[in-house]
Design a protein around this motif. Structure first.
Motif, mmCIF file in Angstrom:
data_model
loop_
_atom_site.group_PDB
_atom_site.id
_atom_site.type_symbol
_atom_site.label_atom_id
_atom_site.label_comp_id
_atom_site.label_asym_id
_atom_site.label_seq_id
_atom_site.Cartn_x
_atom_site.Cartn_y
_atom_site.Cartn_z
ATOM 1 N N ASP A 1 5.831 10.468 -29.398
ATOM 2 C CA ASP A 1 6.194 11.919 -30.463
ATOM 3 C C ASP A 1 6.038 13.096 -29.644
ATOM 4 O O ASP A 1 6.728 14.121 -29.401
ATOM 5 C CB ASP A 1 5.033 11.605 -31.646
ATOM 6 C CG ASP A 1 5.709 11.634 -32.792
ATOM 7 O OD1 ASP A 1 6.363 10.658 -32.934
ATOM 8 O OD2 ASP A 1 4.842 11.270 -33.496
ATOM 9 N N CYS B 1 8.790 15.944 -29.339
ATOM 10 C CA CYS B 1 9.130 17.002 -29.285
ATOM 11 C C CYS B 1 9.863 18.067 -28.268
ATOM 12 O O CYS B 1 10.809 18.727 -28.405
ATOM 13 C CB CYS B 1 7.636 17.431 -29.496
ATOM 14 S SG CYS B 1 7.105 17.465 -31.126
ATOM 15 N N ARG C 1 5.879 16.575 -40.713
ATOM 16 C CA ARG C 1 4.592 15.273 -40.241
ATOM 17 C C ARG C 1 4.482 15.118 -38.621
ATOM 18 O O ARG C 1 3.556 15.255 -38.073
ATOM 19 C CB ARG C 1 5.155 14.351 -40.885
ATOM 20 C CG ARG C 1 5.012 14.508 -42.936
ATOM 21 C CD ARG C 1 5.533 12.993 -43.634
ATOM 22 N NE ARG C 1 5.040 13.308 -44.481
ATOM 23 C CZ ARG C 1 5.143 11.457 -45.349
ATOM 24 N NH1 ARG C 1 5.302 10.313 -44.746
ATOM 25 N NH2 ARG C 1 5.756 12.043 -46.484
ATOM 26 N N THR C 2 6.314 15.318 -38.162
ATOM 27 C CA THR C 2 5.448 15.235 -36.727
ATOM 28 C C THR C 2 4.800 16.708 -36.116
ATOM 29 O O THR C 2 3.841 16.265 -35.182
ATOM 30 C CB THR C 2 6.825 14.896 -36.004
ATOM 31 O OG1 THR C 2 7.420 13.839 -36.408
ATOM 32 C CG2 THR C 2 6.442 14.705 -34.637
ATOM 33 N N GLY D 1 2.859 18.190 -37.606
ATOM 34 C CA GLY D 1 1.083 18.858 -37.615
ATOM 35 C C GLY D 1 0.658 17.896 -36.875
ATOM 36 O O GLY D 1 -0.495 18.205 -36.715
ATOM 37 N N ARG D 2 1.191 17.289 -36.156
ATOM 38 C CA ARG D 2 -0.225 15.439 -35.902
ATOM 39 C C ARG D 2 0.452 15.341 -34.146
ATOM 40 O O ARG D 2 -0.491 14.267 -34.097
ATOM 41 C CB ARG D 2 0.148 14.280 -36.653
ATOM 42 C CG ARG D 2 0.931 13.689 -36.139
ATOM 43 C CD ARG D 2 1.924 12.409 -36.742
ATOM 44 N NE ARG D 2 2.971 11.957 -36.303
ATOM 45 C CZ ARG D 2 4.307 11.285 -36.630
ATOM 46 N NH1 ARG D 2 2.979 11.205 -38.697
ATOM 47 N NH2 ARG D 2 5.528 10.228 -36.696
ATOM 48 N N THR D 3 1.583 16.171 -33.723
ATOM 49 C CA THR D 3 1.611 15.941 -32.416
ATOM 50 C C THR D 3 1.251 17.510 -31.299
ATOM 51 O O THR D 3 0.956 19.043 -31.955
ATOM 52 C CB THR D 3 2.783 15.653 -32.366
ATOM 53 O OG1 THR D 3 3.686 15.353 -32.996
ATOM 54 C CG2 THR D 3 3.727 15.696 -31.091
ATOM 55 N N ARG D 4 0.702 17.210 -30.198
ATOM 56 C CA ARG D 4 0.286 17.655 -29.510
ATOM 57 C C ARG D 4 1.102 17.656 -28.096
ATOM 58 O O ARG D 4 1.463 16.683 -27.391
ATOM 59 C CB ARG D 4 -1.150 18.000 -28.538
ATOM 60 C CG ARG D 4 -1.985 18.152 -29.780
ATOM 61 C CD ARG D 4 -3.457 17.882 -29.400
ATOM 62 N NE ARG D 4 -4.067 18.936 -28.755
ATOM 63 C CZ ARG D 4 -4.489 20.302 -29.641
ATOM 64 N NH1 ARG D 4 -4.541 20.118 -30.968
ATOM 65 N NH2 ARG D 4 -4.637 20.926 -28.644
ATOM 66 N N PRO E 1 -1.105 22.363 -30.350
ATOM 67 C CA PRO E 1 -0.218 21.549 -31.833
ATOM 68 C C PRO E 1 1.317 22.233 -31.002
ATOM 69 O O PRO E 1 1.833 22.794 -30.547
ATOM 70 C CB PRO E 1 -0.835 22.354 -33.189
ATOM 71 C CG PRO E 1 -1.886 22.589 -32.388
ATOM 72 C CD PRO E 1 -1.407 22.841 -31.033
#
Length: 221
Positions: free
Chosen positions: A76, A80, A160-161, A163-166, A171
């Motif tokens: 992910d 991004c 969703r991605t 919110g959970r990816t750094r 973030p």
């Protein structure tokens, strides 16, 4: 405007258009004739500034994100990064300035620097209108490019991605915002936009040539 054109070339074009309009509209009331000639200069200058600044933002985002990509793990986070590169490339291709009418204060300044009955094309007011049009267009181009890139990026990645990816220890949403803020600041600090140089004489290319280069970069990661 095509990529090889520089600001002086575009400025000459604007004055030629204004001079032609001035000569063709001798039947109009002096005030209307003057306003339409000023509008011709404003329209060319605004579009030139918009395209150049829009290009600066998309180019800066692309360069910044490509540098991050090499240090980003797969999965992910890498998706991004790739999404922001694609967004910059796609927005670069969609550069389409919408020029507003000449603002009343610019028109008043033009009138104040022009002898009665004189054509704006051959008056000192042409440089006043041109410089203001370039910078107004540039600020609009910066804002539009950054906003459109962020919208495209969020749509490609999904809530969703995000919110959970750094990415780069942040973030994903914060990382993308930081990239765009830095790109905006870099573009806005360009001398001709910041007002520290005379954009009438600026020789940088003002065309959207970078867009054609970014097409092949979509999906490169």
């Amino acid at each position: 405007m095509t990529a090889p054109q520089t600001f002086p070339t575009a400025y000459a074009t604007a004055r030629n258009v204004a001079a032609r309009d001035w000569s063709r509209r001798s039947h109009l009331a002096p005030a209307d004739r003057f306003t339409l000639a000023v509008d011709a200069i404003w329209t060319v200058g605004y579009a030139a500034g918009y395209r150049a600044a829009h290009h600066l933002v998309t180019q800066q985002v692309h360069a910044s994100v490509r540098a991050v990509a090499e240090r980003t793990p797969t999965g992910d986070p890498r998706r991004c990064v790739a999404a922001l590169i694609r967004a910059a490339a796609e927005v670069a291709e969609r550069c389409a300035p919408r020029t507003p009418p000449t603002p009343a204060d610019i028109l008043a300044a033009a009138e104040a620097t022009t002898d009665a009955g004189a054509s704006p094309a051959s008056s000192p007011c042409s440089t006043v209108v041109w410089s203001q049009a370039l910078r107004a267009g540039a600020l609009a181009g910066i804002t539009t490019a950054a906003t459109d890139i962020l919208i495209d990026f969020r749509a490609q990645v999904g809530v969703r991605t995000l919110g959970r990816t750094r990415v780069a220890h942040l973030p994903a949403a914060e990382w993308a915002a930081a990239v765009l803020i830095a790109a905006n600041q870099a573009a806005a600090s360009t001398p001709w936009i910041a007002g520290t140089t005379n954009p009438t004489d600026a020789g940088r290319r003002a065309g959207p040539g970078w867009a054609s280069q970014t097409t092949s970069m979509k999906g490169a990661l």
